[in-house]
Design a protein around this motif. Structure first.
Motif, PDB file in Angstrom:
ATOM      1  N   ASP A   1       0.853  -1.191   0.000  1.00  0.00           N
ATOM      2  CA  ASP A   1       0.000   0.000   0.000  1.00  0.00           C
ATOM      3  C   ASP A   1       0.890   1.242   0.000  1.00  0.00           C
ATOM      4  OD1 ASP A   1      -1.556   2.231   0.810  1.00  0.00           O
ATOM      5  OD2 ASP A   1      -2.976   0.957   1.863  1.00  0.00           O
ATOM      6  N   ALA A   2       0.907   1.975  -1.126  1.00  0.00           N
ATOM      7  CA  ALA A   2       1.791   3.138  -1.260  1.00  0.00           C
ATOM      8  C   ALA A   2       1.484   4.191  -0.205  1.00  0.00           C
ATOM      9  CB  ALA A   2       1.663   3.733  -2.661  1.00  0.00           C
ATOM     10  N   GLY A   3       0.229   4.380   0.112  1.00  0.00           N
ATOM     11  CA  GLY A   3      -0.142   5.372   1.121  1.00  0.00           C
ATOM     12  C   GLY A   3       0.386   5.001   2.496  1.00  0.00           C
ATOM     13  N   PHE A   4       0.286   3.723   2.831  1.00  0.00           N
ATOM     14  CA  PHE A   4       0.819   3.298   4.140  1.00  0.00           C
ATOM     15  C   PHE A   4       2.337   3.418   4.166  1.00  0.00           C
ATOM     16  CE2 PHE A   4       2.503   0.259   7.172  1.00  0.00           C
ATOM     17  CZ  PHE A   4       1.776   0.583   8.307  1.00  0.00           C
ATOM     18  N   ARG A   5       2.996   3.046   3.071  1.00  0.00           N
ATOM     19  CA  ARG A   5       4.454   3.185   3.032  1.00  0.00           C
ATOM     20  C   ARG A   5       4.866   4.634   3.245  1.00  0.00           C
ATOM     21  NH1 ARG A   5       4.144  -0.250  -1.680  1.00  0.00           N
ATOM     22  NH2 ARG A   5       4.654   1.560  -2.985  1.00  0.00           N
ATOM     23  N   ASP A   6       4.105   5.565   2.656  1.00  0.00           N
ATOM     24  CA  ASP A   6       4.422   6.986   2.842  1.00  0.00           C
ATOM     25  C   ASP A   6       4.277   7.394   4.305  1.00  0.00           C
ATOM     26  OD1 ASP A   6       4.934   7.252   0.167  1.00  0.00           O
ATOM     27  OD2 ASP A   6       2.993   8.138  -0.333  1.00  0.00           O
ATOM     28  N   ARG A   7       3.242   6.904   4.968  1.00  0.00           N
ATOM     29  CA  ARG A   7       3.067   7.240   6.389  1.00  0.00           C
ATOM     30  C   ARG A   7       4.173   6.621   7.232  1.00  0.00           C
ATOM     31  NH1 ARG A   7      -2.233   6.289   4.746  1.00  0.00           N
ATOM     32  NH2 ARG A   7      -2.341   4.217   5.712  1.00  0.00           N
ATOM     33  N   PHE A   8       4.565   5.406   6.878  1.00  0.00           N
ATOM     34  CA  PHE A   8       5.664   4.729   7.567  1.00  0.00           C
ATOM     35  C   PHE A   8       6.953   5.533   7.407  1.00  0.00           C
ATOM     36  CE2 PHE A   8       8.872   1.517   8.322  1.00  0.00           C
ATOM     37  CZ  PHE A   8       8.301   0.611   9.206  1.00  0.00           C
ATOM     38  N   ALA A   9       7.224   5.979   6.185  1.00  0.00           N
ATOM     39  CA  ALA A   9       8.425   6.763   5.912  1.00  0.00           C
ATOM     40  C   ALA A   9       8.388   8.103   6.639  1.00  0.00           C
ATOM     41  CB  ALA A   9       8.583   6.976   4.408  1.00  0.00           C
TER      42      ALA A   9
ATOM     43  N   GLU B   1      17.592   3.976  -3.666  1.00  0.00           N
ATOM     44  CA  GLU B   1      17.196   4.828  -4.793  1.00  0.00           C
ATOM     45  C   GLU B   1      15.802   4.487  -5.293  1.00  0.00           C
ATOM     46  OE1 GLU B   1      20.687   3.972  -7.182  1.00  0.00           O
ATOM     47  OE2 GLU B   1      21.270   6.086  -7.065  1.00  0.00           O
ATOM     48  N   ASP B   2      15.351   3.257  -5.066  1.00  0.00           N
ATOM     49  CA  ASP B   2      13.989   2.838  -5.401  1.00  0.00           C
ATOM     50  C   ASP B   2      13.145   2.968  -4.139  1.00  0.00           C
ATOM     51  OD1 ASP B   2      11.610   1.589  -6.077  1.00  0.00           O
ATOM     52  OD2 ASP B   2      12.578  -0.164  -7.004  1.00  0.00           O
ATOM     53  N   SER B   3      12.563   4.130  -3.958  1.00  0.00           N
ATOM     54  CA  SER B   3      11.888   4.435  -2.696  1.00  0.00           C
ATOM     55  C   SER B   3      10.814   3.409  -2.354  1.00  0.00           C
ATOM     56  CB  SER B   3      11.276   5.836  -2.771  1.00  0.00           C
ATOM     57  OG  SER B   3      10.600   6.143  -1.587  1.00  0.00           O
ATOM     58  N   ALA B   4      10.018   3.024  -3.338  1.00  0.00           N
ATOM     59  CA  ALA B   4       8.944   2.061  -3.078  1.00  0.00           C
ATOM     60  C   ALA B   4       9.520   0.740  -2.592  1.00  0.00           C
ATOM     61  CB  ALA B   4       8.105   1.849  -4.321  1.00  0.00           C
ATOM     62  N   ALA B   5      10.625   0.291  -3.203  1.00  0.00           N
ATOM     63  CA  ALA B   5      11.230  -0.985  -2.813  1.00  0.00           C
ATOM     64  C   ALA B   5      11.806  -0.897  -1.404  1.00  0.00           C
ATOM     65  CB  ALA B   5      12.321  -1.367  -3.816  1.00  0.00           C
ATOM     66  N   TRP B   6      12.464   0.227  -1.085  1.00  0.00           N
ATOM     67  CA  TRP B   6      13.057   0.352   0.246  1.00  0.00           C
ATOM     68  C   TRP B   6      11.988   0.302   1.333  1.00  0.00           C
ATOM     69  CZ3 TRP B   6      18.087   0.469   1.983  1.00  0.00           C
ATOM     70  CH2 TRP B   6      18.224   0.731   3.350  1.00  0.00           C
ATOM     71  N   TRP B   7      10.929   1.100   1.147  1.00  0.00           N
ATOM     72  CA  TRP B   7       9.935   1.170   2.219  1.00  0.00           C
ATOM     73  C   TRP B   7       9.065  -0.071   2.274  1.00  0.00           C
ATOM     74  CZ3 TRP B   7      11.332   4.010   5.863  1.00  0.00           C
ATOM     75  CH2 TRP B   7      12.099   5.151   5.614  1.00  0.00           C
TER      76      TRP B   7
ATOM     77  N   MET C   1      20.471   8.425   4.033  1.00  0.00           N
ATOM     78  CA  MET C   1      20.366   7.120   4.666  1.00  0.00           C
ATOM     79  C   MET C   1      21.127   7.146   5.980  1.00  0.00           C
ATOM     80  SD  MET C   1      21.919   3.406   3.536  1.00  0.00           S
ATOM     81  CE  MET C   1      21.235   3.363   1.893  1.00  0.00           C
ATOM     82  N   PHE C   2      20.455   6.800   7.072  1.00  0.00           N
ATOM     83  CA  PHE C   2      21.098   6.706   8.378  1.00  0.00           C
ATOM     84  C   PHE C   2      21.578   5.262   8.568  1.00  0.00           C
ATOM     85  CE2 PHE C   2      19.500  10.481  11.152  1.00  0.00           C
ATOM     86  CZ  PHE C   2      19.878  11.375  10.152  1.00  0.00           C
ATOM     87  N   ASP C   3      22.886   5.092   8.482  1.00  0.00           N
ATOM     88  CA  ASP C   3      23.553   3.789   8.502  1.00  0.00           C
ATOM     89  C   ASP C   3      24.169   3.626   9.896  1.00  0.00           C
ATOM     90  OD1 ASP C   3      25.281   1.657   8.198  1.00  0.00           O
ATOM     91  OD2 ASP C   3      26.213   2.389   6.362  1.00  0.00           O
ATOM     92  N   VAL C   4      23.651   2.667  10.691  1.00  0.00           N
ATOM     93  CA  VAL C   4      23.885   2.653  12.137  1.00  0.00           C
ATOM     94  C   VAL C   4      24.613   1.389  12.585  1.00  0.00           C
ATOM     95  CG1 VAL C   4      22.681   2.424  14.347  1.00  0.00           C
ATOM     96  CG2 VAL C   4      21.957   4.177  12.714  1.00  0.00           C
ATOM     97  N   GLN C   5      25.677   1.590  13.378  1.00  0.00           N
ATOM     98  CA  GLN C   5      26.313   0.477  14.086  1.00  0.00           C
ATOM     99  C   GLN C   5      26.493   0.899  15.539  1.00  0.00           C
ATOM    100  OE1 GLN C   5      30.130  -0.981  12.672  1.00  0.00           O
ATOM    101  NE2 GLN C   5      29.787  -2.984  13.601  1.00  0.00           N
ATOM    102  N   ILE C   6      25.658   0.347  16.407  1.00  0.00           N
ATOM    103  CA  ILE C   6      25.664   0.714  17.824  1.00  0.00           C
ATOM    104  C   ILE C   6      25.810  -0.564  18.644  1.00  0.00           C
ATOM    105  CG2 ILE C   6      24.473   2.929  17.739  1.00  0.00           C
ATOM    106  CD1 ILE C   6      21.828   1.443  18.140  1.00  0.00           C
ATOM    107  N   LYS C   7      26.948  -0.709  19.283  1.00  0.00           N
ATOM    108  CA  LYS C   7      27.207  -1.906  20.087  1.00  0.00           C
ATOM    109  C   LYS C   7      28.579  -1.751  20.745  1.00  0.00           C
ATOM    110  CE  LYS C   7      26.426  -4.426  16.437  1.00  0.00           C
ATOM    111  NZ  LYS C   7      25.470  -5.394  16.924  1.00  0.00           N
ATOM    112  N   ARG C   8      28.845  -2.654  21.669  1.00  0.00           N
ATOM    113  CA  ARG C   8      30.156  -2.676  22.314  1.00  0.00           C
ATOM    114  C   ARG C   8      31.251  -2.751  21.257  1.00  0.00           C
ATOM    115  NH1 ARG C   8      32.490  -7.557  24.192  1.00  0.00           N
ATOM    116  NH2 ARG C   8      30.489  -8.540  23.753  1.00  0.00           N
ATOM    117  N   ILE C   9      32.333  -1.990  21.472  1.00  0.00           N
ATOM    118  CA  ILE C   9      33.423  -1.990  20.506  1.00  0.00           C
ATOM    119  C   ILE C   9      34.274  -3.229  20.737  1.00  0.00           C
ATOM    120  CG2 ILE C   9      35.322  -0.680  19.508  1.00  0.00           C
ATOM    121  CD1 ILE C   9      32.613   0.766  19.376  1.00  0.00           C
TER     122      ILE C   9
END
Length: 813
Positions: free
Chosen positions: A509-517, A774-780, A544-552
């Protein structure tokens, strides 16, 4: 607002003002956010107490079996929002505070993070305690009330510095001091053989030193407030707080020396073990809280049931990792020495009551203690361990005569390079069940560290894949997404994590994906504001927020992530005409105080960030942020804002992970190896919705066995070679060009953690992530499916499995 709600808000408001006035001695006009927090917490706590006392009383009246969860860490974080949410009082509290001119968010942020843990182990224990209460399972958590916790991480020019946490400076309104509940904990001394009859000689331990463990209780509120359990933490107290004679003779410091040494037990989590004194303190900590817990539960059991022989029927003791493994010897000591129970009966009681969770395949993390230290500090326990080992090896020898290798493998005493007590072996032998924490990990336990034990006891190892509490990591950490889910699926999703499955069709559902985003963007804007506040760094929330959070740690491979960041930086500069996806690389985590290479990795991350963030040629296409002093509250900001979740440990080395579950639940796509629970996440979210790369566990082991050298990977990858050369030549450290030479040499050499071997695969997987973005629909679509399909990773499911298969206690949802 209906009249009942208005009345409840007014009553709560009055209670808060009374607490502010009469408990804190503050006027409304002079109160600060911290005062309002303390008053609010005390008022909310009052609403828990009656239910807490009722539950405790009913447990004993009805003869219910209790779970006792022993853990060196309980990383509970801030508790106000947790308690208020589980009591269903969030909106009521906001309405109560509003007429006072007090903002709920300001109040909750005034609470200090409880510094009672380090990372996944402690956060898992906190999730389990909340789920135990939510499933109406009577339980106690036992640990240490650390005055200063792990440490507060301060970063100066990229170098980590450790300072004491001050979380108790203003008091802890959630806890109840129980000075009347105190147990004597002995250390050192001698053991005397005392004949008590013609046929019996009893061993009597005469400790040279005794420390008191004093209880502090925190109520743990389950979902909807139906059940409340107890987290009991122990604080060390000297029996003789002051040598008065020495004080009166003018030795004012020396008069306090013994007290300071004894009470150091509950000062700091994981004191450095680089020195013999540090190693001894760690062992003292582990025995201190384990002995206090066992004495406490035995006292309670005997008061109600009168006989220790019924302990396995009424009590389930879970050891969270090897830290409390000394419980095997301590429970035997209590049974045999203090209560005169014959050895074989005592062993049946011990094995029947205790089970053990293993969290690691790393040999260095499977604790062992030097025999001389054990003999000096815990002489009676060392005797008991020798006797357990003798009976154990006799049974093995009888079943496998002549197998010397097997005897050496399963002995509780390691005989090479200095004799040591293997605590993992002790925990295995003394438990009726041993569990791993992901399907892959449990399978590897059977094939690696406990292979020979598994052959001897093939039914003992079971799997219990970790889980997280969705109340904290979705409902509280991400209220925007929670509201969207309730709108889409109804309120059932708040009570049943499996209801998330119903979200899957909405991924189309494109509308729901937009709300999710849109929810994700709002969370990213909040995190971007925090990054700017803490680091004076502007980042684009649309990146894009690319996250690595953990003990080093080297096996968690923050280094691989940093090297790929350098490669991406070079590529953006070399090919500016390409359509690069804007990225913000976000790191957070602490290195153990004595783990110098991990500290160097933090410094490298900062050096790379300084260069990348200051280079105008990248045109804001790449930013790097390392947020200091990672804790639960910071995770609650980062997790809902993450787009990409870095779970990139060397295959076969991460037991499970729980950060991977939290991030996937909040709609982040996993970039990961086939390690730990990543395997099970992939099974549930599906291959198209996760980015898997790198060597498998079997391939890693083959390379290590064959002596594979990092040079081969570097020769096959010009990109990797250029990155290593740039780092080791000082491009990112012009003030000290040799700073990272040794670190890069570890990749050029044996490359034990397969950083070089996995580099190209990782770089390629990151470009696949770029293509998906880059493919917004695919990502969300993938993001929605990640949230929809991870309901199974609820800690409620995990605890229900423990209850049914290990503890044998009923679950009442």
């Amino acid at each position: 607002m209906n009249l009942d709600a208005a009345g409840d808000a007014a009553a709560l408001r009055d209670a808060i003002v009374r607490k502010l006035t009469y408990d804190l001695g503050r006027s409304r006009s002079g109160a600060r956010d911290r005062d309002w927090f303390l008053a609010t917490a005390l008022a909310v706590r009052d609403r828990v107490i009656d239910r807490w006392l009722d539950v405790t009383r009913a447990t004993y009246e009805q003869g219910e079996k209790q779970v006792y969860y022993l853990s060196l860490e309980f990383l509970v974080g801030r508790l106000l929002r947790d308690s208020v949410s589980n009591l269903g009082l969030t909106e009521t509290l906001k309405e109560a505070l509003a007429p006072l001119g007090v903002d709920f968010d300001a109040v909750r942020l005034a609470e200090s993070d409880a510094a009672l843990g380090n990372g996944g182990l402690g956060r898992l224990a906190a999730c389990f305690m909340e789920s135990l209460a939510s499933l109406n399972i009577p339980a106690f958590g036992y640990g240490i009330r650390y005055e200063h916790g792990l440490f507060r991480q301060i970063l100066r020019e990229g170098w980590q510095h450790e300072y004491p946490e001050d979380w108790l400076t203003f008091g802890n309104p959630w806890e109840f001091a129980r000075p009347e509940i105190a147990h004597d904990i002995g250390f050192g001394g001698s053991v005397e053989s005392v004949r008590v009859s013609d046929n019996e000689v009893r061993q009597v331990w005469h400790p040279a030193e005794t420390v008191q463990a004093v209880a502090y209780d925190t109520p743990v509120v389950g979902w909807r407030g139906r059940h409340v359990n107890t987290l009991r933490l122990w604080s060390a107290r000297a029996l003789d707080p002051l040598k008065l004679e020495a004080f009166n003779f003018g030795d004012h410091v020396g008069a306090l020396a013994d007290r300071m040494r004894q009470e150091a037990i509950s000062k700091v989590l994981y004191p450095s073990d680089e020195t013999p004194a540090g190693q001894e303190l760690r062992l003292r900590q582990e025995y201190f809280f384990t002995s206090a817990a066992l004495q406490d539960l035995v006292r309670r059991h005997l008061r109600v049931y009168g006989d220790l022989r019924s302990l396995p029927e009424r009590v389930a003791i879970q050891l969270n990792d090897t830290h409390p493994a000394i419980a095997i010897a301590e429970l035997m000591r209590i049974c045999v020495d203090l209560h005169g129970i014959p050895w074989d009966e005592a062993w049946a009681i011990t094995q029947g009551s205790i089970s053990y969770t293993n969290h690691t395949l790393l040999p260095e993390a499977l604790e062992s203690w030097a025999v001389p230290l054990m003999e000096r500090l815990l002489p009676r326990h060392m005797q008991i361990i020798y006797l357990i080992n003798a009976h154990h090896l006799d049974a093995v020898r009888a079943a496998h005569p002549g197998d010397v290798r097997l005897l050496a493998s399963v002995s509780l005493i390691e005989e090479g390079h200095g004799r040591r007590v293997r605590m993992g072996h002790l925990a295995f032998v003394g438990s009726h069940k041993v569990n791993g924490v992901s399907a892959l990990h449990s399978d590897l336990l059977k094939k690696t560290v406990f292979r020979d034990f598994h052959a001897l006891a093939p039914d003992r190892i079971v799997n219990k894949t970790n889980g997280i509490t969705f109340r904290r990591w979705l409902q509280q950490a991400n209220p925007g997404l929670t509201g969207l889910l309730v709108d889409a699926l109804g309120p059932r999703v708040l009570d049943d994590a499996e209801a998330l499955d119903g979200l899957a069709p909405l991924a189309e559902d494109a509308g729901f994906r937009d709300r999710f985003a849109a929810v994700k963007l709002a969370n990213k804007e909040a995190l971007a504001a925090l990054i700017r506040q803490q680091l004076d760094l502007r980042v684009d929330p649309h990146a894009m927020f690319d996250v690595q959070i953990k003990r080093i740690h080297e096996y968690k491979r923050q280094l691989l992530n940093i090297l790929e960041t350098v490669a991406l930086y070079d590529a953006i500069r070399a090919q500016p005409h390409l359509n690069w996806v804007p990225r913000v690389k976000i790191f957070a985590g602490k290195a153990a105080a004595s783990y110098h290479r991990a500290k160097l990795i933090i410094k490298l991350a900062h050096d790379v960030a300084r260069v990348v963030n200051g280079d105008p040629t990248v045109r804001d296409l790449l930013k790097v942020a390392f947020l200091p002093n990672y804790n639960v509250s910071l995770a609650e900001m980062i997790v809902p804002a993450a787009d990409l979740s870095e779970q990139i440990s060397t295959a076969g080395m991460e037991a499970s992970g729980t950060g991977n579950m939290k991030l996937a639940l909040n709609g982040a796509l996993t970039m990961g190896t086939l390690d730990g629970a990543n395997v099970e996440i992939r099974e549930r979210v599906g291959d198209p919705n996760i980015f898997i790369f790198g060597l498998t566990t079997e391939e890693v082991e083959t390379r290590r066995r064959d002596g594979s050298h990092g040079a081969a990977a570097i020769q096959a990858s010009p990109r990797l070679g250029e990155v290593l050369e740039a780092v080791e030549s000082g491009v990112f450290s012009p003030d000290d060009r040799g700073r990272y030479r040794e670190l890069m040499a570890s990749i050029r050499g044996h490359d034990y953690f397969m950083v070089g071997a996995d580099f190209d695969s990782y770089f390629e997987a990151q470009r696949r992530a770029d293509t998906r973005w880059e493919d917004s629909a695919a990502w969300w679509r993938s993001a929605v499916l990640n949230t929809a399909r991870v309901g199974w990773f609820s800690s409620d499911r995990t605890i229900a499995e423990y209850a049914e298969e290990i503890w044998r206690v009923p679950v009442r949802r």
